[in-house]
Design an enzyme around this catalytic site. Structure first.
Site, PDB file in Angstrom:
ATOM      1  N   HIS A  17       0.926  -1.482  -0.035  1.00 26.05           N
ATOM      2  CA  HIS A  17      -0.245  -0.288   0.379  1.00 26.05           C
ATOM      3  C   HIS A  17       0.192   0.999  -0.212  1.00 26.05           C
ATOM      4  O   HIS A  17       0.768   2.249  -0.674  1.00 26.05           O
ATOM      5  CB  HIS A  17      -0.888   0.363   1.087  1.00 26.05           C
ATOM      6  CG  HIS A  17      -2.363  -1.412   1.503  1.00 26.05           C
ATOM      7  ND1 HIS A  17      -2.083  -1.529   2.623  1.00 26.05           N
ATOM      8  CD2 HIS A  17      -3.096  -0.867   0.747  1.00 26.05           C
ATOM      9  CE1 HIS A  17      -3.299  -2.594   2.126  1.00 26.05           C
ATOM     10  NE2 HIS A  17      -3.358  -2.626   1.386  1.00 26.05           N
ATOM     11  N   LYS A  41     -17.620  -7.470  10.108  1.00 26.32           N
ATOM     12  CA  LYS A  41     -16.881  -7.701  11.699  1.00 26.32           C
ATOM     13  C   LYS A  41     -16.114  -8.777  11.186  1.00 26.32           C
ATOM     14  O   LYS A  41     -15.407  -9.283  12.593  1.00 26.32           O
ATOM     15  CB  LYS A  41     -17.648  -8.676  11.959  1.00 26.32           C
ATOM     16  CG  LYS A  41     -19.586  -8.562  12.396  1.00 26.32           C
ATOM     17  CD  LYS A  41     -20.167 -10.247  12.746  1.00 26.32           C
ATOM     18  CE  LYS A  41     -21.809  -9.257  13.686  1.00 26.32           C
ATOM     19  NZ  LYS A  41     -22.945  -9.623  12.823  1.00 26.32           N
ATOM     20  N   ARG A  90      -1.798  -5.676  -8.981  1.00 28.29           N
ATOM     21  CA  ARG A  90      -0.761  -6.764  -8.364  1.00 28.29           C
ATOM     22  C   ARG A  90      -0.758  -7.640  -9.824  1.00 28.29           C
ATOM     23  O   ARG A  90       0.436  -7.564 -10.096  1.00 28.29           O
ATOM     24  CB  ARG A  90      -1.143  -7.340  -7.462  1.00 28.29           C
ATOM     25  CG  ARG A  90      -1.366  -6.806  -5.508  1.00 28.29           C
ATOM     26  CD  ARG A  90      -1.136  -6.873  -4.530  1.00 28.29           C
ATOM     27  NE  ARG A  90      -3.387  -6.616  -4.502  1.00 28.29           N
ATOM     28  CZ  ARG A  90      -3.617  -6.804  -3.610  1.00 28.29           C
ATOM     29  NH1 ARG A  90      -3.400  -7.403  -2.517  1.00 28.29           N
ATOM     30  NH2 ARG A  90      -5.083  -6.292  -3.898  1.00 28.29           N
ATOM     31  N   SER A 127      -2.854  -7.864   2.623  1.00 29.84           N
ATOM     32  CA  SER A 127      -3.235  -7.950   4.288  1.00 29.84           C
ATOM     33  C   SER A 127      -4.033  -8.515   4.548  1.00 29.84           C
ATOM     34  O   SER A 127      -3.231  -9.806   5.663  1.00 29.84           O
ATOM     35  CB  SER A 127      -4.170  -6.419   4.403  1.00 29.84           C
ATOM     36  OG  SER A 127      -4.082  -4.938   3.936  1.00 29.84           O
TER      37      SER A 127
HETATM   38  P1  ADP Z   1      -5.866  -5.506   0.779  1.00 29.70           P
HETATM   39  O1  ADP Z   1      -6.578  -5.572  -1.163  1.00 29.70           O
HETATM   40  O2  ADP Z   1      -4.388  -5.787   0.706  1.00 29.70           O
HETATM   41  O3  ADP Z   1      -6.444  -6.196   1.210  1.00 29.70           O
HETATM   42  P2  ADP Z   1      -7.155  -3.268   0.447  1.00 29.70           P
HETATM   43  O4  ADP Z   1      -8.395  -3.442  -0.192  1.00 29.70           O
HETATM   44  O5  ADP Z   1      -6.750  -2.501   1.152  1.00 29.70           O
HETATM   45  O6  ADP Z   1      -6.274  -4.618   0.358  1.00 29.70           O
HETATM   46  O7  ADP Z   1      -6.269  -3.041  -0.262  1.00 29.70           O
HETATM   47  C1  ADP Z   1      -6.708  -0.881  -1.110  1.00 29.70           C
HETATM   48  C2  ADP Z   1      -6.168  -0.788  -2.569  1.00 29.70           C
HETATM   49  O8  ADP Z   1      -4.256  -1.472  -2.411  1.00 29.70           O
HETATM   50  C3  ADP Z   1      -5.499  -2.376  -2.848  1.00 29.70           C
HETATM   51  O9  ADP Z   1      -7.255  -1.959  -4.775  1.00 29.70           O
HETATM   52  C4  ADP Z   1      -4.622  -2.385  -4.754  1.00 29.70           C
HETATM   53  O10 ADP Z   1      -5.142  -1.244  -5.680  1.00 29.70           O
HETATM   54  C5  ADP Z   1      -3.822  -1.704  -3.344  1.00 29.70           C
HETATM   55  N1  ADP Z   1      -3.330  -2.574  -3.194  1.00 29.70           N
HETATM   56  C6  ADP Z   1      -2.650  -3.147  -2.318  1.00 29.70           C
HETATM   57  N2  ADP Z   1      -1.739  -3.912  -2.236  1.00 29.70           N
HETATM   58  C7  ADP Z   1      -0.988  -3.893  -2.567  1.00 29.70           C
HETATM   59  C8  ADP Z   1       0.273  -4.128  -3.169  1.00 29.70           C
HETATM   60  N3  ADP Z   1       1.133  -5.378  -2.509  1.00 29.70           N
HETATM   61  N4  ADP Z   1       0.912  -4.004  -4.603  1.00 29.70           N
HETATM   62  C9  ADP Z   1       0.386  -2.569  -4.906  1.00 29.70           C
HETATM   63  N5  ADP Z   1      -1.118  -2.059  -4.841  1.00 29.70           N
HETATM   64  C10 ADP Z   1      -1.910  -3.482  -4.023  1.00 29.70           C
END
Ligand code: ADP
Length: 166
Positions: A17, A41, A90, A127
């Site tokens: 992120h 939840k 990704r 995450s």
């Molecule tokens: P995750 O997909 O890690 O559970 P989020 O929903 O919080 O997390 O992710 C928000 C945005 O962050 C995703 O839509 C994507 O655009 C970006 N993102 C998450 N992880 C990465 C990563 N490893 N590399 C590039 N962008 C990422």
């Protein structure tokens, strides 16, 4: 003022992120990291905790601020004068969903989605995976900021104690 939003749940924030946020901060005058605070939840960290972690992690970037958002992202964009959504891509598996969201969002309002390709070292990073690996004792210290790792280990220990005592 060219303003962009980096939306997500950030449960918790990872180095993947932060890589996207940092790169977005070089492309736009101001970047708002928007943390989804809709009730769920399944979150390990509540909205206040996720926002506080992002504020700490984004402190080195002067033109980045953190906010919570509820409901439609496009409404948040309209309220804050934001015309660009930055998303990290990704793998091909991200593409279908992200393309659909981007097209839907641009049909709702005049907002563009900008896709930033993930740095190769973070292409596997999510995450959900970080939480899963850490739950089973894997070392995720290189994948998230140190203070997030400390909070993650503490929260998982609390959860384990709760379920052990139940
Ligand atoms: P995750 O997909 O890690 O559970 P989020 O929903 O919080 O997390 O992710 C928000 C945005 O962050 C995703 O839509 C994507 O655009 C970006 N993102 C998450 N992880 C990465 C990563 N490893 N590399 C590039 N962008 C990422």
């Amino acid at each position: 003022m060219r303003r962009a939003v980096c939306p997500g749940s950030f449960d918790p924030v990872t180095n993947g992120h932060l890589d996207i946020v940092q790169r977005a901060s070089t492309l736009f005058d101001e970047v708002v990291v928007a943390v989804g605070v809709n009730q769920s939840k399944n979150r390990l960290f509540n909205a206040e905790e996720r926002i506080a972690m992002l504020e700490q992690a984004c402190a080195p970037f002067p033109n980045v601020r953190v906010d919570g958002f509820k409901g439609l992202l496009t409404s948040f964009c309209q309220e804050h004068g934001i015309h660009a959504i930055v998303k990290g891509l990704r793998a091909v598996s991200d593409f279908d969903y992200e393309l659909q969201m981007a097209q839907m969002n641009s049909s709702l309002t005049d907002v563009e989605t900008v896709f930033v390709p993930t740095s190769p070292e973070y292409s596997f990073l999510a995450s959900s995976l970080v939480k899963e690996v850490a739950t089973f004792g894997g070392d995720v210290s290189g994948l998230i900021p140190d203070f997030v790792n400390t909070a993650l280990l503490a929260r998982l220990a609390e959860r384990a104690a709760q379920s052990g005592g139940a």
